[in-house]
Enzyme design. Structure first.
Site, PDB file in Angstrom:
ATOM      1  N   GLY A 148       1.942  -3.540   4.423  1.00 45.86           N
ATOM      2  CA  GLY A 148       2.556  -4.819   4.760  1.00 45.86           C
ATOM      3  C   GLY A 148       1.496  -5.814   5.149  1.00 45.86           C
ATOM      4  O   GLY A 148       0.315  -5.648   4.830  1.00 45.86           O
ATOM      5  N   GLY A 199      -1.487   1.166  -4.535  1.00 49.30           N
ATOM      6  CA  GLY A 199      -2.787   0.693  -4.062  1.00 49.30           C
ATOM      7  C   GLY A 199      -3.889   1.448  -4.774  1.00 49.30           C
ATOM      8  O   GLY A 199      -3.885   2.678  -4.788  1.00 49.30           O
ATOM      9  N   ASP A 220       8.793  -7.304 -16.560  1.00 45.85           N
ATOM     10  CA  ASP A 220       9.577  -7.246 -15.315  1.00 45.85           C
ATOM     11  C   ASP A 220       9.433  -8.554 -14.543  1.00 45.85           C
ATOM     12  O   ASP A 220      10.339  -9.006 -13.871  1.00 45.85           O
ATOM     13  CB  ASP A 220       9.136  -6.065 -14.455  1.00 45.85           C
ATOM     14  CG  ASP A 220       7.635  -6.043 -14.255  1.00 45.85           C
ATOM     15  OD1 ASP A 220       6.936  -5.423 -15.065  1.00 45.85           O
ATOM     16  OD2 ASP A 220       7.149  -6.681 -13.289  1.00 45.85           O
ATOM     17  N   CYS A 239       0.880  -1.156   0.000  1.00 45.61           N
ATOM     18  CA  CYS A 239       0.000   0.000   0.000  1.00 45.61           C
ATOM     19  C   CYS A 239       0.920   1.209   0.000  1.00 45.61           C
ATOM     20  O   CYS A 239       2.129   1.077   0.153  1.00 45.61           O
ATOM     21  CB  CYS A 239      -0.843   0.058   1.271  1.00 45.61           C
ATOM     22  SG  CYS A 239      -1.980  -1.320   1.453  1.00 45.61           S
TER      23      CYS A 239
HETATM   24  O1  LIG Z   1       1.926 -12.548 -14.781  1.00 49.68           O
HETATM   25  P1  LIG Z   1       0.901 -11.557 -14.277  1.00 49.68           P
HETATM   26  O2  LIG Z   1       0.061 -12.166 -13.206  1.00 49.68           O
HETATM   27  O3  LIG Z   1       0.114 -10.956 -15.388  1.00 49.68           O
HETATM   28  O4  LIG Z   1       1.666 -10.398 -13.513  1.00 49.68           O
HETATM   29  C1  LIG Z   1       2.796  -9.732 -14.005  1.00 49.68           C
HETATM   30  C2  LIG Z   1       2.443  -8.488 -14.759  1.00 49.68           C
HETATM   31  O5  LIG Z   1       1.680  -7.569 -13.928  1.00 49.68           O
HETATM   32  C3  LIG Z   1       2.379  -6.348 -13.790  1.00 49.68           C
HETATM   33  O6  LIG Z   1       1.903  -5.375 -14.703  1.00 49.68           O
HETATM   34  P2  LIG Z   1       0.758  -4.287 -14.363  1.00 49.68           P
HETATM   35  O7  LIG Z   1      -0.160  -4.191 -15.498  1.00 49.68           O
HETATM   36  O8  LIG Z   1       0.163  -4.567 -13.027  1.00 49.68           O
HETATM   37  O9  LIG Z   1       1.513  -2.918 -14.143  1.00 49.68           O
HETATM   38  P3  LIG Z   1       2.515  -2.045 -15.016  1.00 49.68           P
HETATM   39  O10 LIG Z   1       1.684  -1.238 -15.990  1.00 49.68           O
HETATM   40  O11 LIG Z   1       3.196  -1.216 -13.992  1.00 49.68           O
HETATM   41  O12 LIG Z   1       3.482  -2.927 -15.722  1.00 49.68           O
HETATM   42  C4  LIG Z   1       3.816  -6.689 -14.122  1.00 49.68           C
HETATM   43  O13 LIG Z   1       4.506  -5.547 -14.611  1.00 49.68           O
HETATM   44  C5  LIG Z   1       3.673  -7.729 -15.195  1.00 49.68           C
HETATM   45  O14 LIG Z   1       3.424  -7.115 -16.450  1.00 49.68           O
HETATM   46  N1  LIG Z   2      -0.809  -4.220   0.672  1.00 49.68           N
HETATM   47  C1  LIG Z   2      -0.776  -3.820   1.911  1.00 49.68           C
HETATM   48  O1  LIG Z   2       0.209  -3.263   2.390  1.00 49.68           O
HETATM   49  C2  LIG Z   2      -2.015  -4.151   2.711  1.00 49.68           C
HETATM   50  C3  LIG Z   2      -2.103  -3.604   4.099  1.00 49.68           C
HETATM   51  C4  LIG Z   2      -3.110  -4.385   4.926  1.00 49.68           C
HETATM   52  N2  LIG Z   2      -2.637  -5.730   5.158  1.00 49.68           N
HETATM   53  C5  LIG Z   2      -4.480  -4.395   4.244  1.00 49.68           C
HETATM   54  O2  LIG Z   2      -4.881  -5.401   3.708  1.00 49.68           O
HETATM   55  O3  LIG Z   2      -5.135  -3.388   4.238  1.00 49.68           O
HETATM   56 MG   LIG Z   3       3.374  -4.930 -16.340  1.00 52.01          MG
END
Ligand SMILES: O=P(O)(O)OC[C@H]1O[C@H](OP(=O)(O)OP(=O)(O)O)[C@H](O)[C@@H]1O
Ligand SMILES: NC(=O)CC[C@H](N)C(=O)O
Ligand SMILES: [Mg+2]
Length: 511
Positions: free
Chosen positions: A102, A28, A366, A2
């Site tokens: 967290g 978040g 990534d 978050c």
């Molecule tokens: O294998 P998956 O379960 O699909 O997860 C991995 C993907 O999710 C994230 O992208 P996201 O669209 O969340 O954010 P970004 O635009 O910052 O890359 C990450 O960068 C990968 O592209």
């Molecule tokens: N991703 C987080 O850091 C979550 C914080 C907290 N555990 C919640 O669920 O609200």
């Molecule tokens: Mg991505």
């Protein structure tokens, strides 16, 4: 993860907190909240939604006072009901509010002790509410008529003794000041900065330095693992190490995906670390695919861009932005529910055919977690006419659940679960697939700060740095938080809210 933020200033903080939260939005997207304090009262607005949707002018006007805290939520415990949006507030002692990034790993045990021994009331399933009540109990047991910085630190010392897991926290004590602390392994980040004004020095604490910079504060430093800071309403700053055995083991996934590239975490530029991930992966590609026939390197936007460019440069290949990202669709990985994530990939990314037609493309991401993004994108690349589609991941294969604040609770949701690299390649439909080696990933980060010798790499290795995670814990997590279970829980929470018109117990401002 978050996003958390806090401020002690010489003038109203509402707008600066709002602006800071928009800069932390990538941490978040489910809910947002701001709590402010003037000399006497607290003001709170929190709700499900993005920052821009939660705060309207009428809310901003009510968020009065020169100190405050804020939160953007990505749920990893409880459900996604607005009752679990943060900051949380308790009346006693003194009026305390808290935002948490967290996930606690001994929450069941703590919950039982908070209720039975500390005789406090818990009204949600959020682990963050439990953490706040532990802190409140400990502060109440120590402090006199007014809490001093020493009292706050003593309470935090006791929180460290009781809580397990990951917790980066920013809190506020009504009329007194703002505090923050980081768990003894420093799993999640917290840093602080200051700025001089004609009325005196102002302070901001935040998850990532980018919020501090964007607010025109100067970054002072990160909190160390186990360290705490208290900034009084007058602007007096005190720092103290509150953990018995602090030791860096911060989450390496912050550098891979979670953090913004323009942040500096524990003295490591996230951007430079991602560049090094690209350089190292390029070396591995040279080694293992010496006779490759790749024509072009294409990133899967957004996060992989930095690493992908370095791969192209180091392999002496063309780099092309073959996918256009819809700027109005947020991050898909941190969306709740697999159906929504899957739909969003197509809405979010669209291929430019001419970059694919007749070419052998190397797509770079990534990380590959559930494989939602890579499977869809590889299909799109083929539809756009690619001859061969190779895939490279700047992180190793994700095989184990995360228990420290990333919503990856069930190993069998991961495409790498029970699959070797060839089987993963087939599952996502690539012609070939290559992953970063873990040692190279660690080195890519460590080169930015050689004193960081340990990281939490649990999602790649299954080794949990808090040493309290066993198979029973993981089984329980998987059965309670798997996508299928969560959809049921959130459905039930939504239905009960609708049918009984329930009002959350909390802090009420004048309307
Ligand atoms: O294998 P998956 O379960 O699909 O997860 C991995 C993907 O999710 C994230 O992208 P996201 O669209 O969340 O954010 P970004 O635009 O910052 O890359 C990450 O960068 C990968 O592209
Ligand atoms: N991703 C987080 O850091 C979550 C914080 C907290 N555990 C919640 O669920 O609200
Ligand atoms: Mg991505």
């Amino acid at each position: 993860m978050c996003g958390i933020i806090g401020m002690v200033a010489k003038s109203p903080v509402n707008q600066a907190l709002y602006d800071g939260l928009t800069v932390l939005q990538h941490r978040g997207q489910d809910a947002a909240g701001i709590l402010t304090s003037d000399e006497e009262r607290l003001f709170l607005r929190k709700e499900n939604g993005l920052v821009k949707d939660v705060f309207h002018t009428r809310h901003m006007r009510q968020l009065m006072g020169n100190m405050g805290i804020g939160h953007v939520r990505y749920p990893t415990a409880g459900c996604d009901s607005s009752a679990e949006a943060q900051p949380f507030y308790v009346n006693a002692p003194f009026g305390i509010a808290m935002g948490h990034n967290g996930n606690l790993t001994n929450v069941d045990e703590l919950r039982a002790a908070v209720v039975a021994e500390d005789r406090r009331h818990l009204n949600t399933n959020s682990d963050s509410e439990v953490l706040l009540n532990v802190f409140a109990h400990e502060l109440g047991a120590i402090a006199g008529a007014r809490p001093s910085a020493d009292d706050v630190f003593a309470a935090i010392t006791n929180v460290h003794r009781r809580a397990r897991g990951a917790y980066a926290v920013i809190g506020l004590i009504a009329g007194e000041g703002v505090f923050a602390f980081r768990d003894p392994r420093g799993i999640r980040p917290v840093c602080y900065g200051k700025r001089e004004t004609e009325h005196g020095t102002e302070y901001m604490i935040a998850s990532e330095s980018v919020a501090i910079e964007a607010g025109e504060f100067e970054l002072v430093r990160d909190l160390a693992p186990g360290e705490a800071i208290f900034i009084s309403r007058e602007g007096e700053v005190t720092l103290r190490q509150c953990a018995d055995d602090p030791q860096y083991a911060s989450c390496i996934f912050e550098y891979v995906y979670l953090a913004r590239p323009d942040s500096i975490i524990d003295d490591v530029s996230v951007y430079r670390a991602r560049m090094r991930m690209g350089e190292m992966l390029a070396e591995k590609i040279q080694r293992e695919w010496a006779h490759h026939d790749i024509d072009v390197v294409i990133p899967i936007p957004d996060t992989s861009r930095t690493a992908a460019l370095e791969i192209a440069v180091n392999l002496n290949l063309k780099y092309r932005e073959g996918f256009v990202k819809n700027r109005y669709i947020a991050r898909t990985f941190i969306m709740p529910g697999q159906a929504k994530r899957k739909r969003s990939v197509r809405q979010k990314l669209n291929a430019i055919d001419l970059e694919f037609r007749g070419k052998n493309v190397l797509l770079v991401d990534d990380s590959i977690v559930r494989g939602t993004t890579s499977s869809e994108i590889i299909r799109m690349a083929r539809e756009a006419g690619a001859k061969k589609v190779f895939m490279a991941s700047a992180a190793p294969a994700v095989r184990y659940p995360n228990v420290y604040g990333i919503d990856m609770p069930a190993a069998d949701e991961f495409v790498a679960h029970n699959r070797d690299v060839d089987a993963i390649r087939d599952a996502i439909g690539a012609d070939d697939l290559i992953y970063q080696d873990l040692e190279d990933l660690k080195e890519a980060v460590r080169q930015g700060n050689p004193t960081l010798n340990e990281f939490d790499c649990s999602c790649f290795t299954g080794d949990y740095v808090t040493n309290d995670i066993d198979t029973a814990y993981l089984d329980n997590l998987a059965s309670s938080r798997a996508d299928s279970e969560r959809d049921k829980a959130n459905g039930a929470a939504g239905a009960s809210r609708r049918s009984r018109d329930i009002v959350s117990v909390g802090l009420y401002n004048d309307q």
